[in-house]
Design a protein around this motif. Structure first.
Motif, PDB file in Angstrom:
ATOM      1  N   ASN A  46     -30.318 -36.071 -41.736  1.00  0.00           N
ATOM      2  CA  ASN A  46     -29.016 -35.501 -41.368  1.00  0.00           C
ATOM      3  C   ASN A  46     -28.244 -35.065 -42.613  1.00  0.00           C
ATOM      4  OD1 ASN A  46     -29.338 -35.837 -38.593  1.00  0.00           O
ATOM      5  ND2 ASN A  46     -28.395 -37.861 -38.595  1.00  0.00           N
ATOM      6  N   LYS A  47     -28.232 -35.912 -43.642  1.00  0.00           N
ATOM      7  CA  LYS A  47     -27.522 -35.583 -44.885  1.00  0.00           C
ATOM      8  C   LYS A  47     -28.153 -34.369 -45.569  1.00  0.00           C
ATOM      9  CE  LYS A  47     -26.004 -40.280 -45.887  1.00  0.00           C
ATOM     10  NZ  LYS A  47     -26.203 -41.456 -46.748  1.00  0.00           N
ATOM     11  N   GLN A  48     -29.481 -34.310 -45.575  1.00  0.00           N
ATOM     12  CA  GLN A  48     -30.177 -33.206 -46.233  1.00  0.00           C
ATOM     13  C   GLN A  48     -29.931 -31.887 -45.495  1.00  0.00           C
ATOM     14  OE1 GLN A  48     -31.775 -33.579 -49.173  1.00  0.00           O
ATOM     15  NE2 GLN A  48     -32.027 -31.377 -49.241  1.00  0.00           N
ATOM     16  N   LEU A  49     -29.954 -31.922 -44.158  1.00  0.00           N
ATOM     17  CA  LEU A  49     -29.669 -30.713 -43.377  1.00  0.00           C
ATOM     18  C   LEU A  49     -28.242 -30.236 -43.632  1.00  0.00           C
ATOM     19  CD1 LEU A  49     -31.381 -31.578 -39.979  1.00  0.00           C
ATOM     20  CD2 LEU A  49     -32.103 -29.815 -41.612  1.00  0.00           C
ATOM     21  N   TYR A 131     -29.247 -35.290 -35.884  1.00  0.00           N
ATOM     22  CA  TYR A 131     -28.442 -34.132 -35.496  1.00  0.00           C
ATOM     23  C   TYR A 131     -29.244 -32.910 -35.931  1.00  0.00           C
ATOM     24  CZ  TYR A 131     -24.547 -37.134 -34.407  1.00  0.00           C
ATOM     25  OH  TYR A 131     -23.741 -38.089 -33.841  1.00  0.00           O
ATOM     26  N   TYR A 132     -30.069 -32.416 -35.028  1.00  0.00           N
ATOM     27  CA  TYR A 132     -31.040 -31.368 -35.318  1.00  0.00           C
ATOM     28  C   TYR A 132     -30.392 -30.128 -35.928  1.00  0.00           C
ATOM     29  CZ  TYR A 132     -34.964 -28.188 -34.547  1.00  0.00           C
ATOM     30  OH  TYR A 132     -35.979 -27.283 -34.717  1.00  0.00           O
ATOM     31  N   CYS A 133     -29.210 -29.787 -35.487  1.00  0.00           N
ATOM     32  CA  CYS A 133     -28.529 -28.579 -35.964  1.00  0.00           C
ATOM     33  C   CYS A 133     -27.483 -28.881 -37.024  1.00  0.00           C
ATOM     34  CB  CYS A 133     -27.890 -27.847 -34.790  1.00  0.00           C
ATOM     35  SG  CYS A 133     -29.091 -27.303 -33.588  1.00  0.00           S
ATOM     36  N   VAL A 153     -16.857 -31.563 -41.054  1.00  0.00           N
ATOM     37  CA  VAL A 153     -17.425 -30.967 -39.852  1.00  0.00           C
ATOM     38  C   VAL A 153     -18.473 -31.923 -39.286  1.00  0.00           C
ATOM     39  CG1 VAL A 153     -18.564 -28.942 -38.879  1.00  0.00           C
ATOM     40  CG2 VAL A 153     -17.088 -28.672 -40.869  1.00  0.00           C
ATOM     41  N   THR A 154     -18.269 -32.339 -38.041  1.00  0.00           N
ATOM     42  CA  THR A 154     -19.200 -33.289 -37.411  1.00  0.00           C
ATOM     43  C   THR A 154     -19.542 -32.842 -35.992  1.00  0.00           C
ATOM     44  OG1 THR A 154     -17.313 -34.620 -36.679  1.00  0.00           O
ATOM     45  CG2 THR A 154     -18.391 -35.295 -38.717  1.00  0.00           C
ATOM     46  N   TRP A 155     -20.717 -33.234 -35.566  1.00  0.00           N
ATOM     47  CA  TRP A 155     -21.132 -32.959 -34.182  1.00  0.00           C
ATOM     48  C   TRP A 155     -20.534 -34.022 -33.267  1.00  0.00           C
ATOM     49  CZ3 TRP A 155     -23.417 -28.709 -32.451  1.00  0.00           C
ATOM     50  CH2 TRP A 155     -24.035 -27.876 -33.377  1.00  0.00           C
ATOM     51  N   THR A 156     -19.882 -33.586 -32.200  1.00  0.00           N
ATOM     52  CA  THR A 156     -19.342 -34.539 -31.227  1.00  0.00           C
ATOM     53  C   THR A 156     -20.143 -34.529 -29.926  1.00  0.00           C
ATOM     54  OG1 THR A 156     -17.715 -32.904 -30.514  1.00  0.00           O
ATOM     55  CG2 THR A 156     -17.001 -34.518 -32.147  1.00  0.00           C
ATOM     56  N   ARG A 157     -20.758 -33.397 -29.626  1.00  0.00           N
ATOM     57  CA  ARG A 157     -21.630 -33.323 -28.442  1.00  0.00           C
ATOM     58  C   ARG A 157     -22.850 -32.472 -28.796  1.00  0.00           C
ATOM     59  NH1 ARG A 157     -18.557 -31.355 -23.280  1.00  0.00           N
ATOM     60  NH2 ARG A 157     -17.740 -29.800 -24.718  1.00  0.00           N
TER      61      ARG A 157
END
Length: 186
Positions: A46-49, A131-133, A153-157
């Protein structure tokens, strides 16, 4: 002659060269798979993406500004709308909407109607924290930092994780004052 105004995301998307969508999705999938193999820990992936996206974003903003013809946004709200309506359409061919504004206007959600990165993707049980994206959150963070906005910026859904939509939360941490490398009066 009247000045040229900003172009819509649709107009820009239809006029730029694009790579084949399936090739792009498969290449991105191969990158994620290789990161999972090399790093082994999902949180490290996730960190690398995110970092890869950040590096893309700090370069992508130049192309966005050059091809979109937009002028400086007045505030964070206008910037978020520009990302959703023009940026996502220009680079991914998808439309996004902005919602869930906090009262102080420093935090919102960007909801993607479609996400071309996840076509043909199913996460195995061993990757449930992935978090694939996450590259998209890094792109937004990097691009905004280049226009003097420090963000989180974070994914919530995420549909891949069982949710009903793809939603990013974008929070403005601080507006960075522009600095110039030298003084004009010397």
């Amino acid at each position: 002659m009247a000045p040229v105004g900003p172009r819509s995301g649709d107009a820009i998307f239809s006029s730029i060269d694009r790579v084949n969508a399936e090739l792009f999705m498969l290449t991105y999938g191969a990158i994620v798979r290789q990161l999972l193999t090399d790093l082994e820990e999902v949180e490290e992936v996730n960190k690398q993406l995110d970092q890869m996206g950040y590096n893309i974003g700090i370069r992508l903003i130049d192309e966005f500004l050059a091809k979109s013809g937009v002028s400086r946004c007045v505030d964070f709200k206008e910037t978020a709308e520009m990302i959703a309506k023009v940026g996502f359409k220009m680079f991914l061919g998808v439309t996004a909407s902005v919602s869930s504004w906090e009262a102080d206007g420093t935090c919102c959600s960007i909801i993607l109607e479609d996400n071309p990165l996840v076509d043909f993707v199913e996460l195995p049980d061993t990757c449930q924290g992935l978090y694939y994206c996450n590259v998209l959150s890094g792109v937004i963070r990097g691009a905004l930092e280049m226009v003097s906005m420090k963000t989180e910026v974070t994914w919530t859904r995420d549909v891949l994780r069982g949710d009903d939509a793809y939603e990013l939360q974008v929070k403005l941490l601080k507006q960075v004052a522009e600095e110039y490398p030298y003084k004009d009066d010397e």
